[in-house]
Design an enzyme around this catalytic site. Structure first.
Site, PDB file in Angstrom:
ATOM      1  N   ARG A  94      -7.865 -13.176  -3.389  1.00  0.00           N
ATOM      2  CA  ARG A  94      -8.169 -11.419  -3.039  1.00  0.00           C
ATOM      3  C   ARG A  94      -8.387 -11.443  -4.685  1.00  0.00           C
ATOM      4  O   ARG A  94      -8.563 -10.269  -5.404  1.00  0.00           O
ATOM      5  CB  ARG A  94      -6.902 -10.589  -2.752  1.00  0.00           C
ATOM      6  CG  ARG A  94      -6.467 -10.658  -1.574  1.00  0.00           C
ATOM      7  CD  ARG A  94      -5.195  -9.876  -1.013  1.00  0.00           C
ATOM      8  NE  ARG A  94      -4.205 -10.214   0.043  1.00  0.00           N
ATOM      9  CZ  ARG A  94      -5.402  -9.395   1.476  1.00  0.00           C
ATOM     10  NH1 ARG A  94      -5.756  -8.722   1.320  1.00  0.00           N
ATOM     11  NH2 ARG A  94      -4.334  -9.591   2.101  1.00  0.00           N
ATOM     12  N   HIS A 152      -8.429  -0.499  -5.955  1.00  0.00           N
ATOM     13  CA  HIS A 152      -7.018  -1.667  -4.756  1.00  0.00           C
ATOM     14  C   HIS A 152      -6.562  -0.444  -4.804  1.00  0.00           C
ATOM     15  O   HIS A 152      -5.730  -0.948  -6.114  1.00  0.00           O
ATOM     16  CB  HIS A 152      -7.225  -3.155  -5.230  1.00  0.00           C
ATOM     17  CG  HIS A 152      -8.819  -3.522  -5.235  1.00  0.00           C
ATOM     18  ND1 HIS A 152      -8.990  -3.636  -3.929  1.00  0.00           N
ATOM     19  CD2 HIS A 152      -9.545  -3.692  -6.050  1.00  0.00           C
ATOM     20  CE1 HIS A 152     -10.266  -4.447  -3.951  1.00  0.00           C
ATOM     21  NE2 HIS A 152     -10.613  -4.743  -4.957  1.00  0.00           N
ATOM     22  N   LEU A 153      -5.086  -0.279  -4.015  1.00  0.00           N
ATOM     23  CA  LEU A 153      -4.463  -0.030  -4.428  1.00  0.00           C
ATOM     24  C   LEU A 153      -3.498  -0.769  -4.882  1.00  0.00           C
ATOM     25  O   LEU A 153      -2.494  -0.043  -5.748  1.00  0.00           O
ATOM     26  CB  LEU A 153      -3.605   0.887  -2.456  1.00  0.00           C
ATOM     27  CG  LEU A 153      -4.002   2.223  -2.702  1.00  0.00           C
ATOM     28  CD1 LEU A 153      -4.493   1.723  -0.580  1.00  0.00           C
ATOM     29  CD2 LEU A 153      -4.059   3.125  -2.785  1.00  0.00           C
ATOM     30  N   SER A 154      -3.157  -1.434  -3.759  1.00  0.00           N
ATOM     31  CA  SER A 154      -2.415  -3.017  -4.773  1.00  0.00           C
ATOM     32  C   SER A 154      -3.392  -4.133  -6.198  1.00  0.00           C
ATOM     33  O   SER A 154      -4.185  -4.089  -5.939  1.00  0.00           O
ATOM     34  CB  SER A 154      -2.637  -3.899  -3.458  1.00  0.00           C
ATOM     35  OG  SER A 154      -3.653  -4.661  -3.183  1.00  0.00           O
ATOM     36  N   TYR A 210       0.832  -0.978   0.108  1.00  0.00           N
ATOM     37  CA  TYR A 210       0.072   0.382   0.194  1.00  0.00           C
ATOM     38  C   TYR A 210       0.893   1.676   0.030  1.00  0.00           C
ATOM     39  O   TYR A 210       0.672   2.348   0.047  1.00  0.00           O
ATOM     40  CB  TYR A 210      -1.160  -0.217   1.167  1.00  0.00           C
ATOM     41  CG  TYR A 210      -1.929  -1.118   1.122  1.00  0.00           C
ATOM     42  CD1 TYR A 210      -2.436  -1.668   0.163  1.00  0.00           C
ATOM     43  CD2 TYR A 210      -1.732  -2.337   2.421  1.00  0.00           C
ATOM     44  CE1 TYR A 210      -3.458  -2.911   0.784  1.00  0.00           C
ATOM     45  CE2 TYR A 210      -2.343  -3.293   2.524  1.00  0.00           C
ATOM     46  CZ  TYR A 210      -3.350  -3.975   1.502  1.00  0.00           C
ATOM     47  OH  TYR A 210      -3.860  -4.693   1.174  1.00  0.00           O
TER      48      TYR A 210
HETATM   49  C1  DQA Z   1      -7.481  -4.009  -1.066  1.00  0.00           C
HETATM   50  C2  DQA Z   1      -6.369  -5.386  -1.204  1.00  0.00           C
HETATM   51  C3  DQA Z   1      -7.533  -6.143  -0.317  1.00  0.00           C
HETATM   52  O1  DQA Z   1      -7.633  -7.403  -0.706  1.00  0.00           O
HETATM   53  C4  DQA Z   1      -7.366  -5.908   0.951  1.00  0.00           C
HETATM   54  O2  DQA Z   1      -7.809  -6.258   2.117  1.00  0.00           O
HETATM   55  C5  DQA Z   1      -7.378  -4.426   1.323  1.00  0.00           C
HETATM   56  C6  DQA Z   1      -6.604  -3.047   0.377  1.00  0.00           C
HETATM   57  C7  DQA Z   1      -6.154  -2.796  -1.782  1.00  0.00           C
HETATM   58  O3  DQA Z   1      -6.602  -1.561  -1.826  1.00  0.00           O
HETATM   59  O4  DQA Z   1      -5.295  -3.483  -2.435  1.00  0.00           O
HETATM   60  O5  DQA Z   1      -7.315  -4.165   2.593  1.00  0.00           O
HETATM   61  O6  DQA Z   1      -8.664  -3.060  -1.331  1.00  0.00           O
END
Ligand code: DQA
Length: 139
Positions: free
Chosen positions: A105, A94-96, A17
């Site tokens: 995920r 999603h940031l990642s 992140y």
């Molecule tokens: C997230 C990715 C999700 O898998 C994770 O649980 C998060 C952050 C992201 O911004 O990359 O809390 O949503």
């Protein structure tokens, strides 16, 4: 709309992140919105019920949604249903790059209710989301 654990960025998993704090993230999004002539309102909670309730009333305060629901994105059908109920254009962010992380995920139960999903671009993903929503609203 930021979901569960997003308030802790800056302190959790910097390799995924980055080092940006939640406050800095919201300031950056506010700046992107301003550049695009949009007015950003923010909502974050770690309670799934509160997130759902915000979706129940979001039509009264917004024209579109940028949503990073955190881990809920991968399993919360309740949020998926509430997003459909909200009936507003939404971009999932999603940031990642969730596709390059653990198997669980890689699934999004929200994507069907979204016009686009943006991942792995960090803070810039929110700018892209706002641009997509602006284009959608302008037809
Ligand atoms: C997230 C990715 C999700 O898998 C994770 O649980 C998060 C952050 C992201 O911004 O990359 O809390 O949503």
């Amino acid at each position: 709309m930021h979901g569960v654990n997003l308030d802790q960025i800056g302190r959790r998993d910097p390799e995924h992140y980055g080092g940006i704090t939640f406050r800095q993230l919201e300031q950056a999004i506010d700046g992107f919105a301003g550049e695009l002539g949009l007015d950003a309102r923010f909502f974050q909670t770690n309670s799934e019920g509160e997130f759902v309730e915000h979706l129940h009333r979001v039509r009264d305060v917004a024209d579109a949604i940028v949503m990073n629901a955190g881990a809920w994105s991968h399993y919360s059908r309740a949020i998926g249903d509430a997003l459909a109920f909200a009936g507003l254009p939404c971009v999932e962010v999603h940031l990642s790059n969730v596709m390059a992380r653990e198997e669980w995920r890689r699934v999004s139960v929200l994507e069907d209710g979204c016009i686009a999903t943006i991942m792995g671009k960090g803070v810039d993903g929110y700018r892209e989301a706002l641009q997509a929503l602006k284009a959608e609203l302008e037809g």
